[in-house]
Design a protein around this motif. Sequence first.
Motif, short mmCIF file in Angstrom:
data_model
loop_
_atom_site.label_atom_id
_atom_site.label_comp_id
_atom_site.label_asym_id
_atom_site.label_seq_id
_atom_site.Cartn_x
_atom_site.Cartn_y
_atom_site.Cartn_z
N GLN A 174 -11.08 -0.05 -4.42
CA GLN A 174 -11.02 0.81 -3.24
C GLN A 174 -9.60 1.31 -3.01
N ASP A 175 -8.63 0.46 -3.22
CA ASP A 175 -7.23 0.89 -3.10
C ASP A 175 -6.93 2.01 -4.09
N ILE A 176 -7.44 1.85 -5.30
CA ILE A 176 -7.21 2.87 -6.33
C ILE A 176 -7.87 4.18 -5.92
N VAL A 177 -9.03 4.11 -5.32
CA VAL A 177 -9.70 5.32 -4.82
C VAL A 177 -8.75 6.06 -3.86
N GLN A 178 -8.19 5.33 -2.92
CA GLN A 178 -7.29 5.95 -1.95
C GLN A 178 -6.05 6.52 -2.64
N ASN A 179 -5.49 5.75 -3.55
CA ASN A 179 -4.28 6.19 -4.24
C ASN A 179 -4.54 7.49 -5.01
N VAL A 180 -5.63 7.52 -5.73
CA VAL A 180 -5.93 8.70 -6.55
C VAL A 180 -6.20 9.91 -5.67
N LEU A 181 -6.95 9.71 -4.61
CA LEU A 181 -7.29 10.84 -3.76
C LEU A 181 -6.06 11.35 -3.00
N LEU A 182 -5.15 10.44 -2.66
CA LEU A 182 -3.91 10.88 -2.04
C LEU A 182 -3.08 11.71 -3.02
N LYS A 183 -3.06 11.26 -4.26
CA LYS A 183 -2.33 12.03 -5.28
C LYS A 183 -2.98 13.41 -5.45
N LEU A 184 -4.31 13.43 -5.39
CA LEU A 184 -5.02 14.70 -5.51
C LEU A 184 -4.65 15.60 -4.34
N TYR A 185 -4.56 15.03 -3.18
CA TYR A 185 -4.21 15.80 -1.98
C TYR A 185 -2.83 16.43 -2.12
N ARG B 242 -0.89 -0.43 11.03
CA ARG B 242 -2.09 -0.71 10.25
C ARG B 242 -1.68 -1.26 8.92
N LYS B 243 -2.61 -1.92 8.32
CA LYS B 243 -2.37 -2.36 6.96
C LYS B 243 -2.76 -1.19 6.06
N LEU B 244 -1.74 -0.45 5.62
CA LEU B 244 -1.99 0.74 4.81
C LEU B 244 -1.71 0.46 3.35
N VAL B 245 -2.50 1.01 2.53
CA VAL B 245 -2.15 0.98 1.11
C VAL B 245 -1.99 2.44 0.72
N ILE B 246 -0.73 2.85 0.56
CA ILE B 246 -0.46 4.24 0.26
C ILE B 246 -0.08 4.38 -1.20
N ALA B 247 -0.37 5.55 -1.75
CA ALA B 247 -0.09 5.77 -3.16
C ALA B 247 1.35 5.43 -3.50
N ALA B 248 2.29 5.95 -2.73
CA ALA B 248 3.70 5.72 -3.02
C ALA B 248 4.03 4.24 -2.93
N ALA B 249 3.45 3.56 -1.95
CA ALA B 249 3.79 2.16 -1.71
C ALA B 249 3.38 1.28 -2.87
N VAL B 250 2.26 1.54 -3.48
CA VAL B 250 1.81 0.69 -4.58
C VAL B 250 2.82 0.77 -5.72
N SER B 251 3.23 2.00 -6.03
CA SER B 251 4.18 2.11 -7.13
C SER B 251 5.56 1.65 -6.70
N VAL B 252 5.88 1.81 -5.40
CA VAL B 252 7.16 1.34 -4.89
C VAL B 252 7.26 -0.16 -5.04
N LEU B 253 6.20 -0.86 -4.68
CA LEU B 253 6.24 -2.31 -4.76
C LEU B 253 6.34 -2.77 -6.20
N ALA B 254 5.64 -2.08 -7.06
CA ALA B 254 5.71 -2.45 -8.47
C ALA B 254 7.14 -2.27 -8.96
#
Lengths: 163, 152
Positions: A32-43, B40-52
Motif C-alpha cells: 500500500q505504501d508503494i501504491v502511494q509512492n508510485v501514484l505521487l510520482k505519477l502526480y 499524521r503518519k504519512l508515508v510520502i514518496a520523497a520520505a521513503v527514499s530520504v530515509l533510505a
Amino acid sequence: MEEEQFAQYVRRYSDTIYRVAFHSCKNAADSQDIVQNVLLKLYREQKEFESEEHVRRWVIRVAVNESKKLLCSAWFRKSVPLEEYAQTLELEEPEESTLFLSVMSLPKKYRVPVYLYYYEEYSVREISSLLHTKESTVATCLERARKKLRAALCPEQKEQTGE
Amino acid sequence: MLETELFQKTFSKLRASPDTGKELDFMTNTKRQPKKFILRKLVIAAAVSVLAAATALGANAATGGELFGTVVTYLRSWTENGATVDLYETEIDGEKVYVAVDSGAEVEANESGVTVYMKDEDGAAAYLKGEAEVTTYITDEGGTHEASSQPE
C-alpha cells in the motif's frame, strides 16, 4: 497534472500497482505504501504520456523499482502471515487459495514475471523491457515457475510422471 | 499448464486499499491547513527514499535537543509542492522517531515526546516513522503559544 486526470489514474492503476508490489514484497502494508509512492510520482511527473498503455507500463516499471528500493531499505514492518492474509481475500475456490499461496512461495525473481505474464498478459519481450532484463532470463523464470506451480497444483501428476 | 483464467480470477482479489484516493488527495492538495496543525503518519514518496539515503549518510550535529537530554539530529531537506521540508531523527524509549517539519521549524525531544516550534500558524509537521507525543508551538510577534488545534 490535472486533478481529474489524476483521480482517473488512481482509480485505474491502484490495484495494478498493488498487485505488482505485493508480488514483490508479499506484504499488504508495504504494498500500500508503494501504491502511494508510485501514484505521487505519477502526480508529479512532468512528461506527457503518449497513450494509456504508456502510462500503464510507466506505473508498472516504477512499482517494480519502488519495490526494490523498499526491500533494500531498513523500513520493514511486521507482516501478516500469508495464510492469514489469503483469508481476507475471499478466495472462493480451494484451487484459488492454493494458487495464491503457491505463487507467493515462488522465489521473488519469478513472482513478478509470472504476474506480468499471466495477469497483465504481457509477452516475454514486453516483460524483459519492463524489468530491464534479458528475454532469455524472463523465459527461464517463467518456465521454472510453471514447473514449481504445476508440482504444487497437481501433485498427483507429479507422482505419475515420477518426477 | 497454468490457466490464465484461474490466475486472473485469483489475483483480481488482490486490491489496493479503498482509502488510497483519499490519502493521496490529502497529500497532493494539502500543503498547509490555515490555523490548523495536522499531524499524521504519512508515508510520502520523497520520505521513503530520504530515509533510505539517511541511513547511509549519517547524522549532522544535533540541534536543540541536548538541552533536554535527547538528541535530535537533522538529517536532510527536500522540496515538496514548492515547500521545503526538514527531516529530523530522534530516539524516544529506545525507538527511532522521524519527524518532517516545515523548513525553519525547530525540533526538540525529551523522554515524553517531541516539541516542534513553528514560525507561523500555517505550518505543518508529520512524523514518518515511530510513535511519539508531539506538541507544537507557534512563535510569532505575539510570542510563543501552543498551536490552536489538536493533532489528528
